[in-house]
Design an enzyme around this catalytic site. Structure first.
Site, PDB file in Angstrom:
ATOM      1  N   ASP A   9       0.908  -1.220  -0.062  1.00 13.49           N
ATOM      2  CA  ASP A   9      -0.147  -0.002  -0.033  1.00 13.49           C
ATOM      3  C   ASP A   9       0.864   1.536   0.088  1.00 13.49           C
ATOM      4  OD1 ASP A   9       0.736  -0.608   2.451  1.00 13.49           O
ATOM      5  OD2 ASP A   9      -1.036   0.595   3.569  1.00 13.49           O
ATOM      6  N   ASP A  14       6.653   0.976   1.918  1.00 12.57           N
ATOM      7  CA  ASP A  14       6.426   0.167   0.900  1.00 12.57           C
ATOM      8  C   ASP A  14       7.196   0.285  -0.505  1.00 12.57           C
ATOM      9  OD1 ASP A  14       3.384  -1.329   1.659  1.00 12.57           O
ATOM     10  OD2 ASP A  14       3.815   0.971   2.237  1.00 12.57           O
ATOM     11  N   ASN A  38      -2.492   2.884   3.372  1.00 13.63           N
ATOM     12  CA  ASN A  38      -2.094   3.833   3.943  1.00 13.63           C
ATOM     13  C   ASN A  38      -2.748   5.170   3.144  1.00 13.63           C
ATOM     14  OD1 ASN A  38       0.263   3.420   5.513  1.00 13.63           O
ATOM     15  ND2 ASN A  38       1.332   2.638   3.798  1.00 13.63           N
ATOM     16  N   THR A 124       2.993  -6.188   2.649  1.00 17.02           N
ATOM     17  CA  THR A 124       3.310  -4.974   3.540  1.00 17.02           C
ATOM     18  C   THR A 124       2.288  -3.909   3.695  1.00 17.02           C
ATOM     19  OG1 THR A 124       4.246  -3.910   1.472  1.00 17.02           O
ATOM     20  CG2 THR A 124       5.744  -5.419   2.792  1.00 17.02           C
ATOM     21  N   PHE A 165      -0.648  -1.106  12.727  1.00 19.83           N
ATOM     22  CA  PHE A 165      -1.830  -0.751  11.343  1.00 19.83           C
ATOM     23  C   PHE A 165      -2.185  -1.670  10.554  1.00 19.83           C
ATOM     24  CE2 PHE A 165      -2.104   1.352   7.436  1.00 19.83           C
ATOM     25  CZ  PHE A 165      -3.359   2.071   7.563  1.00 19.83           C
ATOM     26  N   ASN A 166      -1.227  -2.438   9.949  1.00 21.38           N
ATOM     27  CA  ASN A 166      -1.732  -3.411   8.770  1.00 21.38           C
ATOM     28  C   ASN A 166      -2.633  -4.664   9.302  1.00 21.38           C
ATOM     29  OD1 ASN A 166      -0.009  -2.067   6.876  1.00 21.38           O
ATOM     30  ND2 ASN A 166       1.641  -3.378   7.235  1.00 21.38           N
ATOM     31  N   HIS A 239       9.803   0.064   8.243  1.00 23.11           N
ATOM     32  CA  HIS A 239       9.015  -1.144   8.275  1.00 23.11           C
ATOM     33  C   HIS A 239       9.209  -2.096   7.347  1.00 23.11           C
ATOM     34  CE1 HIS A 239       7.055   0.938  11.864  1.00 23.11           C
ATOM     35  NE2 HIS A 239       6.854   1.799  10.912  1.00 23.11           N
ATOM     36  N   ASP A 240       8.503  -1.933   6.003  1.00 19.34           N
ATOM     37  CA  ASP A 240       8.309  -2.744   5.033  1.00 19.34           C
ATOM     38  C   ASP A 240       9.509  -3.508   4.451  1.00 19.34           C
ATOM     39  OD1 ASP A 240       5.545  -2.392   5.637  1.00 19.34           O
ATOM     40  OD2 ASP A 240       5.511  -0.828   4.006  1.00 19.34           O
TER      41      ASP A 240
END
Ligand code: BDR
Ligand code: CA
Length: 312
Positions: A9, A14, A38, A124, A165-166, A239-240
């Protein structure tokens, strides 16, 4: 070379995950699929195509997926990623269009057309597309080599006190994906909050000097500012790409096998990824999933190694 489907996203991190997957010779993008998260599905899909142009990705199918979670109302993250999902850099116009089959069918077709054990799914974003694909074509489940996802965390949250979140924006989809029989590795916040784009990391990226490197610098300028303002991080957690880095080189993270599930009923803990780290493991526990970590949880020293190349 590991063939992956990046389900994303974009999203600043990402976008960096996509650049890493494209740029590293040990992984190959079999497909890129998008999911609302996102920002809305049109925005994140457009962003994905723009990143493809910047990276010079050609010959890889891209497809748009679910525009909302399975059950819940849609939630976006403008405080982190801006209204477009990728605020900061000026984005070029896409040079190709999305695959008309859509994300879920593209995932199914790619897995079914590949050898068993060939495709690794790397989500992700929210797990909506992956859950739908598993339900529509369950034969993909034993054919997928592994699901390596960025999401959740071992007892750490960012969207609420316990949840990431995800996972929390589509907890029902996450529940489906975590309870399928495929091997699953969760790269959660306890790891990714240590994958920081520090000033030193950003200088190294800037020194590369290419168009993608300049783009990543612009992404990190925006992402760094929003992470500082909204969550107090001096350097933003990227993060991703950590999930992609783990596929490239599993030694970058320590993983433990543990029963792992997603809370659907909690009033305070909706979307929490619950890892059972009791040792010895209870007889009834079915440790199917693996959690990546670089932290020490529950007084059990279950991982120690730090991310060697998990920073971008
Ligand atoms: C996750 O949420 C999104 O905002 C990021 O892209 C990352 O996938 C971190 O919680
Ligand atoms: Ca993401």
């Amino acid at each position: 070379t590991r063939r992956i489907i990046l389900d994303c996203d974009p999203g600043h991190d990402d976008a960096i995950a996509m650049l890493l997957a494209h740029g590293n010779p040990d992984v190959e993008l079999a497909a890129v699929t998008t999911v609302a998260g996102n920002a809305g599905i049109e925005a994140v899909t457009r962003n994905a195509l723009a990143v493809a142009r910047i990276a010079g990705i050609t010959g890889v199918p891209f497809a748009a997926g679910a525009g909302r979670p399975l059950v819940r109302s849609v939630e976006y993250a403008p405080d982190i990623h801006g209204d477009s999902g990728l605020d900061g850099p000026v984005l070029p116009e896409p040079t190709f269009d999305v695959d008309p089959r859509g994300a879920v069918q593209l995932i199914i077709d790619t897995v079914m057309a590949s050898e068993p054990g060939e495709i690794t799914l790397v989500p992700t974003g929210a797990l909506t597309n992956i859950a739908l694909a598993a339900r529509i074509e369950p034969r993909i489940v034993p054919r997928v080599r592994e699901v390596v996802l960025m999401g959740g965390g071992v007892h750490v949250g960012n969207w609420n006190a316990t949840s990431e979140f995800n996972i929390v924006i589509d907890p029902e989809a996450a529940h489906i994906v975590f309870n399928e029989s495929w091997p699953l590795t969760m790269v959660g916040l306890d790891v990714t909050h240590q994958a920081l784009a520090t000033a030193e990391v950003r200088e190294r990226i800037a020194a590369v000097g290419t168009r993608p490197a300049v783009f990543v610098g612009e992404l990190l300028d925006f992402f760094g500012a929003t992470y500082l303002a909204s969550q107090g991080f001096a350097s933003p957690p990227v993060h991703d790409p950590v999930a992609v880095a783990y596929v490239i080189d599993p030694s970058v993270l320590e993983v433990v096998k543990a029963p792992l599930d997603v809370e659907l009923a909690g009033t305070l803990t909706l979307g929490m990824t619950v890892a059972d780290l009791r040792r010895p493991a209870p007889r009834t526990a079915r440790p199917r999933c693996r959690c990546a970590s670089t932290s020490v949880a529950s007084g059990i020293s279950w991982s120690t190694r730090s991310h060697r190349s998990a920073t971008p």
